[in-house]
Design a protein around this motif. Structure first.
Motif, PDB file in Angstrom:
ATOM      1  N   ALA A  13     -92.098  37.497  -8.220  1.00 34.89           N
ATOM      2  CA  ALA A  13     -93.317  37.500  -7.517  1.00 34.89           C
ATOM      3  C   ALA A  13     -94.461  37.145  -8.336  1.00 34.89           C
ATOM      4  CB  ALA A  13     -93.500  39.103  -7.153  1.00 34.89           C
ATOM      5  N   GLY A  14     -95.511  36.943  -7.575  1.00 35.23           N
ATOM      6  CA  GLY A  14     -96.686  36.498  -8.350  1.00 35.23           C
ATOM      7  C   GLY A  14     -96.450  35.454  -9.344  1.00 35.23           C
ATOM      8  N   ASP A  15     -97.221  35.547 -10.475  1.00 39.59           N
ATOM      9  CA  ASP A  15     -97.248  34.673 -11.552  1.00 39.59           C
ATOM     10  C   ASP A  15     -95.894  34.146 -11.827  1.00 39.59           C
ATOM     11  OD1 ASP A  15     -99.945  35.352 -11.760  1.00 39.59           O
ATOM     12  OD2 ASP A  15     -99.783  36.395 -13.619  1.00 39.59           O
ATOM     13  N   LYS A  16     -94.616  34.987 -12.012  1.00 38.57           N
ATOM     14  CA  LYS A  16     -93.539  34.731 -12.595  1.00 38.57           C
ATOM     15  C   LYS A  16     -92.844  33.703 -11.258  1.00 38.57           C
ATOM     16  CE  LYS A  16     -92.223  38.393 -15.489  1.00 38.57           C
ATOM     17  NZ  LYS A  16     -91.615  39.407 -15.905  1.00 38.57           N
ATOM     18  N   ALA A  17     -93.375  34.126 -10.187  1.00 41.08           N
ATOM     19  CA  ALA A  17     -92.732  33.168  -8.977  1.00 41.08           C
ATOM     20  C   ALA A  17     -93.357  31.976  -8.948  1.00 41.08           C
ATOM     21  CB  ALA A  17     -92.966  33.862  -7.812  1.00 41.08           C
ATOM     22  N   LEU A  18     -94.689  31.765  -9.216  1.00 41.08           N
ATOM     23  CA  LEU A  18     -95.507  30.602  -9.277  1.00 41.08           C
ATOM     24  C   LEU A  18     -94.702  29.748 -10.398  1.00 41.08           C
ATOM     25  CD1 LEU A  18     -99.003  31.386  -8.500  1.00 41.08           C
ATOM     26  CD2 LEU A  18     -97.720  30.020  -7.027  1.00 41.08           C
ATOM     27  N   LEU A  19     -94.779  30.364 -11.380  1.00 39.52           N
ATOM     28  CA  LEU A  19     -93.986  29.256 -12.771  1.00 39.52           C
ATOM     29  C   LEU A  19     -92.717  28.932 -12.306  1.00 39.52           C
ATOM     30  CD1 LEU A  19     -94.574  28.460 -15.708  1.00 39.52           C
ATOM     31  CD2 LEU A  19     -93.524  30.604 -16.279  1.00 39.52           C
ATOM     32  N   SER A  20     -91.953  29.843 -11.806  1.00 40.72           N
ATOM     33  CA  SER A  20     -90.621  29.447 -11.571  1.00 40.72           C
ATOM     34  C   SER A  20     -90.455  28.422 -10.612  1.00 40.72           C
ATOM     35  CB  SER A  20     -89.746  30.601 -10.979  1.00 40.72           C
ATOM     36  OG  SER A  20     -88.289  30.121 -10.724  1.00 40.72           O
ATOM     37  N   ILE A  21     -91.475  28.416  -9.568  1.00 37.56           N
ATOM     38  CA  ILE A  21     -91.377  27.353  -8.189  1.00 37.56           C
ATOM     39  C   ILE A  21     -91.907  26.039  -9.163  1.00 37.56           C
ATOM     40  CG2 ILE A  21     -92.843  26.479  -6.351  1.00 37.56           C
ATOM     41  CD1 ILE A  21     -92.606  29.642  -5.412  1.00 37.56           C
ATOM     42  N   GLY A  22     -92.893  26.191  -9.731  1.00 37.06           N
ATOM     43  CA  GLY A  22     -93.564  24.941 -10.413  1.00 37.06           C
ATOM     44  C   GLY A  22     -92.391  24.211 -11.274  1.00 37.06           C
ATOM     45  N   LEU A  23     -91.646  24.792 -12.057  1.00 39.31           N
ATOM     46  CA  LEU A  23     -90.684  24.220 -13.008  1.00 39.31           C
ATOM     47  C   LEU A  23     -89.498  23.969 -11.950  1.00 39.31           C
ATOM     48  CD1 LEU A  23     -90.629  26.946 -15.648  1.00 39.31           C
ATOM     49  CD2 LEU A  23     -91.413  24.941 -15.705  1.00 39.31           C
ATOM     50  N   SER A  24     -89.154  24.691 -11.018  1.00 38.01           N
ATOM     51  CA  SER A  24     -88.239  24.131 -10.018  1.00 38.01           C
ATOM     52  C   SER A  24     -88.318  22.816  -9.235  1.00 38.01           C
ATOM     53  CB  SER A  24     -87.874  25.144  -9.169  1.00 38.01           C
ATOM     54  OG  SER A  24     -86.774  24.907  -8.273  1.00 38.01           O
ATOM     55  N   TYR A  25     -89.781  23.001  -8.935  1.00 36.58           N
ATOM     56  CA  TYR A  25     -90.295  21.422  -8.253  1.00 36.58           C
ATOM     57  C   TYR A  25     -90.082  20.277  -9.103  1.00 36.58           C
ATOM     58  CZ  TYR A  25     -93.440  18.693  -5.335  1.00 36.58           C
ATOM     59  OH  TYR A  25     -93.899  17.878  -4.269  1.00 36.58           O
ATOM     60  N   VAL A  26     -90.368  20.340 -10.435  1.00 37.08           N
ATOM     61  CA  VAL A  26     -90.291  19.110 -11.254  1.00 37.08           C
ATOM     62  C   VAL A  26     -88.952  18.892 -11.416  1.00 37.08           C
ATOM     63  CG1 VAL A  26     -90.861  18.466 -13.652  1.00 37.08           C
ATOM     64  CG2 VAL A  26     -92.673  19.804 -12.115  1.00 37.08           C
ATOM     65  N   THR A  27     -87.980  20.025 -11.724  1.00 40.21           N
ATOM     66  CA  THR A  27     -86.584  19.907 -11.811  1.00 40.21           C
ATOM     67  C   THR A  27     -85.879  19.148 -10.687  1.00 40.21           C
ATOM     68  OG1 THR A  27     -86.516  21.831 -13.200  1.00 40.21           O
ATOM     69  CG2 THR A  27     -84.494  21.153 -12.201  1.00 40.21           C
ATOM     70  N   PHE A  28     -86.510  19.588  -9.573  1.00 41.07           N
ATOM     71  CA  PHE A  28     -85.916  18.841  -8.339  1.00 41.07           C
ATOM     72  C   PHE A  28     -86.264  17.369  -8.221  1.00 41.07           C
ATOM     73  CE2 PHE A  28     -86.074  17.077  -4.004  1.00 41.07           C
ATOM     74  CZ  PHE A  28     -84.976  17.429  -3.372  1.00 41.07           C
ATOM     75  N   VAL A  29     -87.349  16.881  -8.525  1.00 44.00           N
ATOM     76  CA  VAL A  29     -87.783  15.657  -8.511  1.00 44.00           C
ATOM     77  C   VAL A  29     -87.114  14.674  -9.884  1.00 44.00           C
ATOM     78  CG1 VAL A  29     -89.793  13.759  -8.923  1.00 44.00           C
ATOM     79  CG2 VAL A  29     -90.147  15.962  -7.747  1.00 44.00           C
ATOM     80  N   ARG A  30     -86.743  15.449 -10.944  1.00 44.63           N
ATOM     81  CA  ARG A  30     -85.900  14.775 -12.058  1.00 44.63           C
ATOM     82  C   ARG A  30     -84.588  14.475 -11.549  1.00 44.63           C
ATOM     83  NH1 ARG A  30     -87.964  18.957 -16.926  1.00 44.63           N
ATOM     84  NH2 ARG A  30     -89.850  17.803 -17.312  1.00 44.63           N
ATOM     85  N   GLN A  31     -83.971  15.435 -10.719  1.00 44.37           N
ATOM     86  CA  GLN A  31     -82.497  15.602 -10.296  1.00 44.37           C
ATOM     87  C   GLN A  31     -82.333  14.514  -9.150  1.00 44.37           C
ATOM     88  OE1 GLN A  31     -81.634  19.648  -9.741  1.00 44.37           O
ATOM     89  NE2 GLN A  31     -81.176  19.843 -11.984  1.00 44.37           N
ATOM     90  N   HIS A  32     -83.523  14.202  -8.307  1.00 45.24           N
ATOM     91  CA  HIS A  32     -83.354  13.584  -7.042  1.00 45.24           C
ATOM     92  C   HIS A  32     -84.847  12.789  -6.939  1.00 45.24           C
ATOM     93  CE1 HIS A  32     -80.270  16.230  -5.899  1.00 45.24           C
ATOM     94  NE2 HIS A  32     -80.956  17.288  -6.186  1.00 45.24           N
ATOM     95  N   PRO A  33     -84.864  11.787  -7.874  1.00 47.14           N
ATOM     96  CA  PRO A  33     -85.950  10.928  -7.750  1.00 47.14           C
ATOM     97  C   PRO A  33     -86.354  10.255  -6.575  1.00 47.14           C
ATOM     98  CG  PRO A  33     -84.476  10.219  -9.481  1.00 47.14           C
ATOM     99  CD  PRO A  33     -83.953  11.332  -9.018  1.00 47.14           C
ATOM    100  N   GLY A  34     -85.237   9.398  -6.082  1.00 49.56           N
ATOM    101  CA  GLY A  34     -85.114   8.777  -5.025  1.00 49.56           C
ATOM    102  C   GLY A  34     -85.200   9.415  -3.591  1.00 49.56           C
ATOM    103  N   LEU A  35     -84.379  10.467  -3.709  1.00 47.91           N
ATOM    104  CA  LEU A  35     -84.733  11.524  -2.478  1.00 47.91           C
ATOM    105  C   LEU A  35     -86.195  12.192  -2.386  1.00 47.91           C
ATOM    106  CD1 LEU A  35     -83.491  12.909   0.037  1.00 47.91           C
ATOM    107  CD2 LEU A  35     -82.770  14.831  -1.515  1.00 47.91           C
ATOM    108  N   TYR A  36     -86.625  12.617  -3.524  1.00 51.77           N
ATOM    109  CA  TYR A  36     -88.074  13.048  -3.428  1.00 51.77           C
ATOM    110  C   TYR A  36     -88.980  11.713  -3.078  1.00 51.77           C
ATOM    111  CZ  TYR A  36     -92.517  14.676  -4.992  1.00 51.77           C
ATOM    112  OH  TYR A  36     -94.066  15.209  -5.019  1.00 51.77           O
ATOM    113  N   GLU A  37     -88.966  10.710  -3.451  1.00 59.26           N
ATOM    114  CA  GLU A  37     -89.642   9.391  -3.104  1.00 59.26           C
ATOM    115  C   GLU A  37     -89.608   9.034  -1.437  1.00 59.26           C
ATOM    116  OE1 GLU A  37     -90.918   5.037  -4.407  1.00 59.26           O
ATOM    117  OE2 GLU A  37     -89.179   6.047  -5.449  1.00 59.26           O
ATOM    118  N   ALA A  38     -88.436   9.549  -0.862  1.00 62.70           N
ATOM    119  CA  ALA A  38     -88.438   9.312   0.410  1.00 62.70           C
ATOM    120  C   ALA A  38     -89.107  10.395   1.191  1.00 62.70           C
ATOM    121  CB  ALA A  38     -86.848   9.509   0.669  1.00 62.70           C
ATOM    122  N   THR A  39     -89.449  11.349   0.691  1.00 57.27           N
ATOM    123  CA  THR A  39     -90.306  12.482   1.392  1.00 57.27           C
ATOM    124  C   THR A  39     -91.747  11.979   1.405  1.00 57.27           C
ATOM    125  OG1 THR A  39     -90.880  13.668  -0.688  1.00 57.27           O
ATOM    126  CG2 THR A  39     -88.685  14.197   0.604  1.00 57.27           C
TER     127      THR A  39
END
Length: 185
Positions: free
Chosen positions: A74-100
């Protein structure tokens, strides 16, 4: 292997991640699936339809990754985790992310998928008891930060030998500290 719309979209996403969004052609997808190009029209509405399906798939996959990152936090920990996850997703799926990204904001299905991502972030921000407008501004800011970081990283914009993950953590922490300062005003 039975070809269906989901398999076509997943194949296109994998190809985009491997070779970039510009590698997405109906011929390339058909070749990878071992079928003739006209057979794809049984599952998708041409290249434009495939791009729309990829955008939907990418947005939904990103939303799912961020949802998983927020579970139990929740709160700060959730925001930090979501932010890190977002960048990880883009790293793992650069082409798919670009498609969005060029996805037509006026398409109702794409808009609904994007709205689900925004609703997730708004739910995380509920803990801060913000006015709706303030929360929406913060969602925009947060998405701008993680998208900007991801985009710069993808384009080789971080040439120094500094730890990029540490830079990202510091950036997200600064955003979160700013959120707390906003709450104290």
């Amino acid at each position: 292997m039975k070809v269906n719309k989901a398999l076509v979209v997943e194949t296109a996403a994998a190809l985009a991640d491997e070779q970039g969004i510009d590698a997405i052609t109906l011929a390339a997808i058909a070749q990878r699936l071992g079928i003739k190009t006209p057979s794809l029209y049984n599952h998708i509405d041409g290249l434009a339809g495939l791009r729309k399906e990829m955008a939907l798939y990418g947005i939904r996959q990103l939303t799912e990754a961020l949802t998983q990152a927020s579970i139990g936090k929740a709160g700060d920990k959730a925001l930090l985790s979501i932010g890190l996850s977002y960048v990880t997703f883009v790293r793992q799926h650069p082409g798919l992310y670009e498609a969005t990204l060029p996805a037509a904001a006026y398409d109702e299905e794409i808009q609904a998928a994007g709205d689900a991502l925004v609703r997730l972030l708004l739910r995380v921000l509920e803990e801060y008891q913000l006015a709706e407008e303030d929360a929406l501004h913060l969602v925009r800011g947060f998405r701008s930060i993680v998208h900007g970081f991801s985009s710069l990283e993808q384009k080789g914009g971080f040439g120094l030998s500094l730890d990029r993950d540490e830079s990202l953590r510091r950036l997200l922490s600064t955003f979160i500290k700013g959120l707390h300062e906003k709450l104290e005003i």
